[in-house]
Design a protein around this motif. Structure first.
Motif, PDB file in Angstrom:
ATOM      1  N   GLN A  75       0.508  -1.062  -0.476  1.00 56.91           N
ATOM      2  CA  GLN A  75       0.210   0.493   0.184  1.00 56.91           C
ATOM      3  C   GLN A  75       0.987   1.285  -0.192  1.00 56.91           C
ATOM      4  O   GLN A  75       1.914   1.241   0.489  1.00 56.91           O
ATOM      5  N   GLN A  76       0.154   2.060  -0.612  1.00 59.22           N
ATOM      6  CA  GLN A  76       1.046   3.720  -0.827  1.00 59.22           C
ATOM      7  C   GLN A  76      -0.353   4.382  -0.545  1.00 59.22           C
ATOM      8  O   GLN A  76      -1.143   4.237  -1.528  1.00 59.22           O
ATOM      9  N   PHE A  77      -0.330   6.018  -0.381  1.00 57.49           N
ATOM     10  CA  PHE A  77      -0.689   6.793  -0.558  1.00 57.49           C
ATOM     11  C   PHE A  77      -0.157   7.898  -1.219  1.00 57.49           C
ATOM     12  O   PHE A  77       1.018   8.438  -1.452  1.00 57.49           O
ATOM     13  N   ALA A  78      -1.067   8.546  -2.441  1.00 55.50           N
ATOM     14  CA  ALA A  78      -0.851   9.581  -3.454  1.00 55.50           C
ATOM     15  C   ALA A  78      -1.676  10.403  -3.380  1.00 55.50           C
ATOM     16  O   ALA A  78      -2.360  10.897  -1.651  1.00 55.50           O
ATOM     17  N   CYS A  79      -0.971  11.874  -3.204  1.00 51.02           N
ATOM     18  CA  CYS A  79      -1.713  13.802  -2.690  1.00 51.02           C
ATOM     19  C   CYS A  79      -1.794  13.731  -4.288  1.00 51.02           C
ATOM     20  O   CYS A  79      -0.494  14.044  -4.878  1.00 51.02           O
ATOM     21  N   LEU A  80      -2.867  14.571  -4.584  1.00 54.95           N
ATOM     22  CA  LEU A  80      -3.083  14.956  -6.098  1.00 54.95           C
ATOM     23  C   LEU A  80      -3.422  16.787  -5.737  1.00 54.95           C
ATOM     24  O   LEU A  80      -4.694  17.065  -4.660  1.00 54.95           O
ATOM     25  N   GLY A  81      -2.364  17.315  -6.349  1.00 54.63           N
ATOM     26  CA  GLY A  81      -2.927  18.970  -6.220  1.00 54.63           C
ATOM     27  C   GLY A  81      -4.644  19.453  -7.309  1.00 54.63           C
ATOM     28  O   GLY A  81      -4.255  19.423  -8.269  1.00 54.63           O
ATOM     29  N   ILE A  82      -5.911  18.175  -6.893  1.00 53.64           N
ATOM     30  CA  ILE A  82      -6.872  18.681  -7.372  1.00 53.64           C
ATOM     31  C   ILE A  82      -7.821  18.173  -7.297  1.00 53.64           C
ATOM     32  O   ILE A  82      -7.872  17.353  -5.769  1.00 53.64           O
TER      33      ILE A  82
ATOM     34  N   HIS B 118      -6.140  -0.502 -13.440  1.00 49.79           N
ATOM     35  CA  HIS B 118      -4.846  -1.964 -13.289  1.00 49.79           C
ATOM     36  C   HIS B 118      -5.086  -2.655 -13.291  1.00 49.79           C
ATOM     37  O   HIS B 118      -5.100  -2.534 -11.173  1.00 49.79           O
ATOM     38  N   GLU B 119      -4.690  -3.688 -13.418  1.00 46.47           N
ATOM     39  CA  GLU B 119      -4.745  -5.489 -13.040  1.00 46.47           C
ATOM     40  C   GLU B 119      -4.213  -5.870 -11.846  1.00 46.47           C
ATOM     41  O   GLU B 119      -3.269  -4.870 -11.255  1.00 46.47           O
ATOM     42  N   GLY B 120      -4.923  -5.881 -11.151  1.00 43.57           N
ATOM     43  CA  GLY B 120      -3.992  -5.789  -9.717  1.00 43.57           C
ATOM     44  C   GLY B 120      -4.309  -4.672  -8.548  1.00 43.57           C
ATOM     45  O   GLY B 120      -3.457  -4.874  -7.620  1.00 43.57           O
ATOM     46  N   ILE B 121      -4.326  -3.553  -8.730  1.00 45.73           N
ATOM     47  CA  ILE B 121      -4.368  -2.614  -8.257  1.00 45.73           C
ATOM     48  C   ILE B 121      -5.889  -1.921  -7.899  1.00 45.73           C
ATOM     49  O   ILE B 121      -6.672  -1.525  -9.385  1.00 45.73           O
ATOM     50  N   GLU B 122      -5.936  -1.557  -7.029  1.00 47.23           N
ATOM     51  CA  GLU B 122      -6.519  -0.887  -6.455  1.00 47.23           C
ATOM     52  C   GLU B 122      -6.862   0.357  -6.015  1.00 47.23           C
ATOM     53  O   GLU B 122      -5.934   0.855  -5.612  1.00 47.23           O
TER      54      GLU B 122
ATOM     55  N   GLU C  45      -5.999  16.474  -2.529  1.00 48.04           N
ATOM     56  CA  GLU C  45      -7.153  15.135  -2.405  1.00 48.04           C
ATOM     57  C   GLU C  45      -5.646  14.185  -2.675  1.00 48.04           C
ATOM     58  O   GLU C  45      -4.649  13.430  -2.721  1.00 48.04           O
ATOM     59  N   ILE C  46      -6.084  12.479  -1.326  1.00 47.43           N
ATOM     60  CA  ILE C  46      -5.443  11.964  -1.452  1.00 47.43           C
ATOM     61  C   ILE C  46      -6.061  10.331  -1.887  1.00 47.43           C
ATOM     62  O   ILE C  46      -7.235  10.353  -1.907  1.00 47.43           O
ATOM     63  N   ILE C  47      -5.132   9.998  -2.059  1.00 46.14           N
ATOM     64  CA  ILE C  47      -6.056   8.297  -3.029  1.00 46.14           C
ATOM     65  C   ILE C  47      -4.713   7.411  -2.319  1.00 46.14           C
ATOM     66  O   ILE C  47      -3.772   7.632  -1.394  1.00 46.14           O
ATOM     67  N   LEU C  48      -5.619   6.103  -1.849  1.00 48.38           N
ATOM     68  CA  LEU C  48      -4.809   5.091  -1.402  1.00 48.38           C
ATOM     69  C   LEU C  48      -4.974   4.286  -2.428  1.00 48.38           C
ATOM     70  O   LEU C  48      -6.061   3.720  -3.268  1.00 48.38           O
ATOM     71  N   ILE C  49      -3.359   3.891  -2.444  1.00 43.72           N
ATOM     72  CA  ILE C  49      -2.981   2.650  -3.857  1.00 43.72           C
ATOM     73  C   ILE C  49      -2.883   1.764  -2.650  1.00 43.72           C
ATOM     74  O   ILE C  49      -2.133   1.431  -2.144  1.00 43.72           O
ATOM     75  N   THR C  50      -3.815   0.028  -3.431  1.00 41.79           N
ATOM     76  CA  THR C  50      -3.936  -0.953  -2.726  1.00 41.79           C
ATOM     77  C   THR C  50      -2.984  -2.192  -3.710  1.00 41.79           C
ATOM     78  O   THR C  50      -4.389  -2.205  -4.722  1.00 41.79           O
ATOM     79  N   LYS C  51      -1.591  -2.850  -4.541  1.00 43.39           N
ATOM     80  CA  LYS C  51      -1.165  -3.914  -4.695  1.00 43.39           C
ATOM     81  C   LYS C  51      -2.564  -5.012  -4.163  1.00 43.39           C
ATOM     82  O   LYS C  51      -1.670  -5.547  -2.989  1.00 43.39           O
ATOM     83  N   HIS C  52      -2.366  -6.098  -4.921  1.00 45.49           N
ATOM     84  CA  HIS C  52      -3.279  -6.888  -4.838  1.00 45.49           C
ATOM     85  C   HIS C  52      -2.395  -8.352  -5.333  1.00 45.49           C
ATOM     86  O   HIS C  52      -2.075  -7.913  -6.228  1.00 45.49           O
ATOM     87  N   GLY C  53      -2.209  -9.415  -4.864  1.00 45.43           N
ATOM     88  CA  GLY C  53      -1.875 -10.460  -5.532  1.00 45.43           C
ATOM     89  C   GLY C  53       0.123 -10.498  -5.426  1.00 45.43           C
ATOM     90  O   GLY C  53       0.652 -11.075  -6.376  1.00 45.43           O
ATOM     91  N   HIS C  54       0.472  -9.952  -4.802  1.00 44.33           N
ATOM     92  CA  HIS C  54       2.107  -9.371  -4.782  1.00 44.33           C
ATOM     93  C   HIS C  54       2.863 -10.049  -4.077  1.00 44.33           C
ATOM     94  O   HIS C  54       2.450 -10.172  -2.767  1.00 44.33           O
TER      95      HIS C  54
END
Length: 94
Positions: free
Chosen positions: A27-34, A45-49, A85-94
């Motif tokens: 998991q990681q999080f991203a901050c976007l200026g939008i 993207h396959e395997g990414i939520e 904006e804050i986005i949580l990025i989760t990789k599945h199956g890794h």
């Protein structure tokens, strides 16, 4: 601060300030200026939520201050983008 290109359905390609941080191996999080609206999609993207977490000021007290401190250290432009904006990025199956 990095720049991410987002394909907006009405405005075309937008260049958006972006900063990403690892939480753990999957998991990681991203901050976007939008400002996200219902018409902006994060893509698939396959395997990414991707989970929209809301604005910085909507996060719980501790997480909000941890993010703000990290952004400050990485020279985030709080004058132009005070509430990313804050986005949580989760990789599945890794």
């Amino acid at each position: 601060m990095e720049i991410l290109q987002i394909d907006h359905p009405e405005k075309g390609i937008l260049k958006v300030p972006y900063q990403q941080y690892m939480l753990n191996e999957n998991q990681q999080f991203a901050c976007l200026g939008i400002d996200f609206t219902g018409d902006i999609e994060l893509g698939e993207h396959e395997g990414i939520e991707y989970t929209k977490m809301g604005k910085l000021n909507e996060q719980n007290f501790i997480f909000q201050h941890q993010i703000a401190n990290s952004l400050f250290i990485d020279s985030w432009d709080f004058i132009s983008y005070p509430n990313p904006e804050i986005i949580l990025i989760t990789k599945h199956g890794h």
